[in-house]
Scaffold this motif. Structure first.
Motif, PDB file in Angstrom:
ATOM      1  N   MET A 194      -3.783   1.278   2.270  1.00  0.00           N
ATOM      2  CA  MET A 194      -3.926   2.409   1.371  1.00  0.00           C
ATOM      3  C   MET A 194      -4.413   3.647   2.117  1.00  0.00           C
ATOM      4  N   LYS A 195      -3.948   4.822   1.671  1.00  0.00           N
ATOM      5  CA  LYS A 195      -4.396   6.082   2.285  1.00  0.00           C
ATOM      6  C   LYS A 195      -5.869   6.331   2.008  1.00  0.00           C
TER       7      LYS A 195
ATOM      8  N   TRP B  35       7.433   4.752   7.733  1.00  0.00           N
ATOM      9  CA  TRP B  35       8.795   4.335   7.379  1.00  0.00           C
ATOM     10  C   TRP B  35       9.241   3.090   8.119  1.00  0.00           C
TER      11      TRP B  35
ATOM     12  N   LYS C 194      -1.772  -5.490  -8.614  1.00  0.00           N
ATOM     13  CA  LYS C 194      -0.675  -4.575  -8.959  1.00  0.00           C
ATOM     14  C   LYS C 194       0.525  -5.365  -9.476  1.00  0.00           C
TER      15      LYS C 194
ATOM     16  N   CYS D  86      -6.981  -0.908  -7.771  1.00  0.00           N
ATOM     17  CA  CYS D  86      -6.370   0.239  -7.098  1.00  0.00           C
ATOM     18  C   CYS D  86      -5.768  -0.129  -5.745  1.00  0.00           C
ATOM     19  N   CYS D  87      -6.220  -1.195  -5.120  1.00  0.00           N
ATOM     20  CA  CYS D  87      -5.738  -1.573  -3.785  1.00  0.00           C
ATOM     21  C   CYS D  87      -5.017  -2.916  -3.751  1.00  0.00           C
TER      22      CYS D  87
ATOM     23  N   GLY E 223       0.806  -1.212   0.000  1.00  0.00           N
ATOM     24  CA  GLY E 223       0.000   0.000   0.000  1.00  0.00           C
ATOM     25  C   GLY E 223       0.841   1.265   0.000  1.00  0.00           C
ATOM     26  N   ASP E 224       0.149   2.400   0.119  1.00  0.00           N
ATOM     27  CA  ASP E 224       0.853   3.681   0.034  1.00  0.00           C
ATOM     28  C   ASP E 224       0.849   4.473   1.341  1.00  0.00           C
ATOM     29  N   LYS E 225       0.387   3.857   2.434  1.00  0.00           N
ATOM     30  CA  LYS E 225       0.363   4.624   3.678  1.00  0.00           C
ATOM     31  C   LYS E 225       1.272   4.040   4.760  1.00  0.00           C
TER      32      LYS E 225
ATOM     33  N   CYS F 191      -4.743  -5.424   2.049  1.00  0.00           N
ATOM     34  CA  CYS F 191      -4.367  -4.553   0.930  1.00  0.00           C
ATOM     35  C   CYS F 191      -5.058  -3.200   1.052  1.00  0.00           C
TER      36      CYS F 191
ATOM     37  N   TYR G 263       8.736  -0.406   6.695  1.00  0.00           N
ATOM     38  CA  TYR G 263       9.596  -0.871   5.616  1.00  0.00           C
ATOM     39  C   TYR G 263      10.801  -1.634   6.135  1.00  0.00           C
TER      40      TYR G 263
END
Length: 308
Positions: A146-147, A50, A224, A218-219, A45-47, A142, A53
Motif C-alpha cells: 500500500m502507498k 506496472w 478486501k 484498508c490494507c 495493494g495500490d502501489k 498486504c 502486474y
C-alpha cells in the motif's frame, strides 16, 4: 536427491511438501508464494509498479489449476468429492485476542485436523506444528503493498517450520525471530489499534495453519476479497451482542469495527449478525461493558486452542 544451489529451507520445504503428498504443481506454487510473497500478495495493494502486474497472469493460472486437484486420499472424478473453490485454498479464521494469544503460546508439537464446522473449507484444515517455538515476525505483505499503509508493518506472525525458517532465509530484511512474549505483546498492541487477529491456512503451505495476521480492512487483501463476496474469512464462531440497558451510544465500537457490522438506532448500538465475524474488538473498546460475545453455532464453531 541433492540441490547444490538451493537454500536449506527450500530443500526442507520441498521435502515436507512431498512427504505431505502435495502434487508437484502445488509444491511449486507454495515455493512461489513464499519466495516472492511481496510480489504475490502485494498485488492486492495500490502501489505495485506496472512490471509487478506481469505476475498477475501466473498467479491467476496457478490459483485456478491447483484448487481443482482432489484432496489427498480422494479419487479423481469421485462424485462425492466436494469441488473446491478459490477461497478453499487460502483462508483465515477470525480469533478473539484470548484465543490468538493461546495459539502463539503453544509450546509443544500439535497434530490435528479441525472439522468443517470450525473451518468450512474443503482444503487446508490441519494444525500441524513442528518446532512450535520457532516464531518469526514478518513485514505484512498486504501493508507493504500500500502507498499509505497502516503502521507498523511488522505484524504478521509465522509459527513453526518449515515456514518460519523459509521466510527467515529468503527475506532476511523483512523478518526476524521473536520470543513468545514478544509475539503476545504484538497481538495485544495490534488489538489496541483496532486490528483483527486471523489464523491463516493455505493448501500449498502443507494444507495447514501457518500464520497469525493482524488485519485491517484498508490494507488486508483477504478482507478486501471478503467485501467483494469472495469468502476468504470465516467467523470466530461468536457474535457480538448489545446490552441496551448499558449502551450509551458513544459510537466508539462502531468506529473500531473492521467489518462495519455496528450501526446505531434509537440511541443504541445494533449488530448486523450477517457480517459480524465475532472478533471481539468492539467488546474491548466498550467502557460501559455493554457488549459481549455469545456462541453462535449457526456461524460455525470456535477454534479453541485448549481443545487441541
Amino acid at each position: 536427491m541433492k540441490f547444490p544451489f538451493a537454500k536449506q529451507s527450500t530443500i526442507n520445504y520441498f521435502r515436507s511438501a512431498k512427504a505431505h503428498g502435495l502434487p508437484f504443481l502445488e509444491r511449486l506454487h507454495g515455493y512461489i508464494y513464499g519466495r516472492w510473497a511481496y510480489h504475490y500478495i502485494g498485488l492486492a495493494g495500490d502501489k505495485a509498479p506496472w512490471w509487478r502486474y506481469l505476475w498477475a497472469p501466473l498467479i491467476f493460472i496457478i490459483n485456478r489449476m491447483t484448487p481443482f486437484l482432489p484432496d489427498k486420499g480422494s479419487k479423481v472424478g469421485d462424485p462425492s468429492q466436494k469441488k473446491p473453490t478459490w477461497s478453499d485454498t487460502y483462508h483465515g479464521k477470525a480469533m478473539p485476542l484470548a484465543e490468538a494469544t493461546k495459539l502463539v503460546k503453544l509450546n509443544r508439537p500439535v497434530n490435528t485436523q479441525v472439522s468443517e464446522h470450525v473451518l468450512p473449507y474443503t482444503r487446508a484444515r490441519e494444525i500441524v506444528l513442528r518446532n512450535p517455538e520457532k516464531i518469526v515476525l514478518l513485514d505484512c505483505p498486504c501493508r507493504a503493498g500500500m502507498k499509505n499503509p497502516c503502521l507498523p508493518l511488522d505484524v504478521c506472525i509465522l509459527i513453526g517450520d518449515p515456514f518460519g525458517s523459509f521466510m527467515l532465509e529468503h527475506h532476511p530484511d523483512k523478518t526476524r525471530e521473536i520470543s513468545v512474549d514478544e509475539a503476545v505483546s504484538i497481538l495485544k498492541a495490534e488489538n489496541a489499534r483496532g486490528h483483527v487477529s486471523h489464523a491463516f491456512f493455505k493448501d500449498v503451505m502443507l494444507g495447514r495453519f501457518y500464520a497469525i495476521c493482524n488485519c485491517c480492512s484498508c490494507c488486508c487483501g483477504a478482507m478486501k476479497a471478503q467485501e467483494m463476496g469472495i469468502q476468504m474469512l470465516c467467523s470466530s464462531g461468536y457474535l457480538a451482542e448489545v446490552d441496551t440497558e448499558k449502551c450509551v451510544s458513544c459510537g466508539i465500537c462502531g468506529k473500531r469495527c473492521q467489518f462495519l457490522a455496528i450501526s446505531f438506532d434509537d440511541g443504541k448500538a445494533v449488530i448486523d449478525e450477517e457480517i459480524c465475524m465475532g472478533c471481539g474488538l468492539c467488546i474491548e473498546s466498550c467502557a460501559k461493558d455493554a457488549l459481549s460475545l455469545r456462541l453462535a453455532p449457526e456461524k460455525g464453531e470456535p477454534l479453541l486452542v485448549d481443545a487441541l
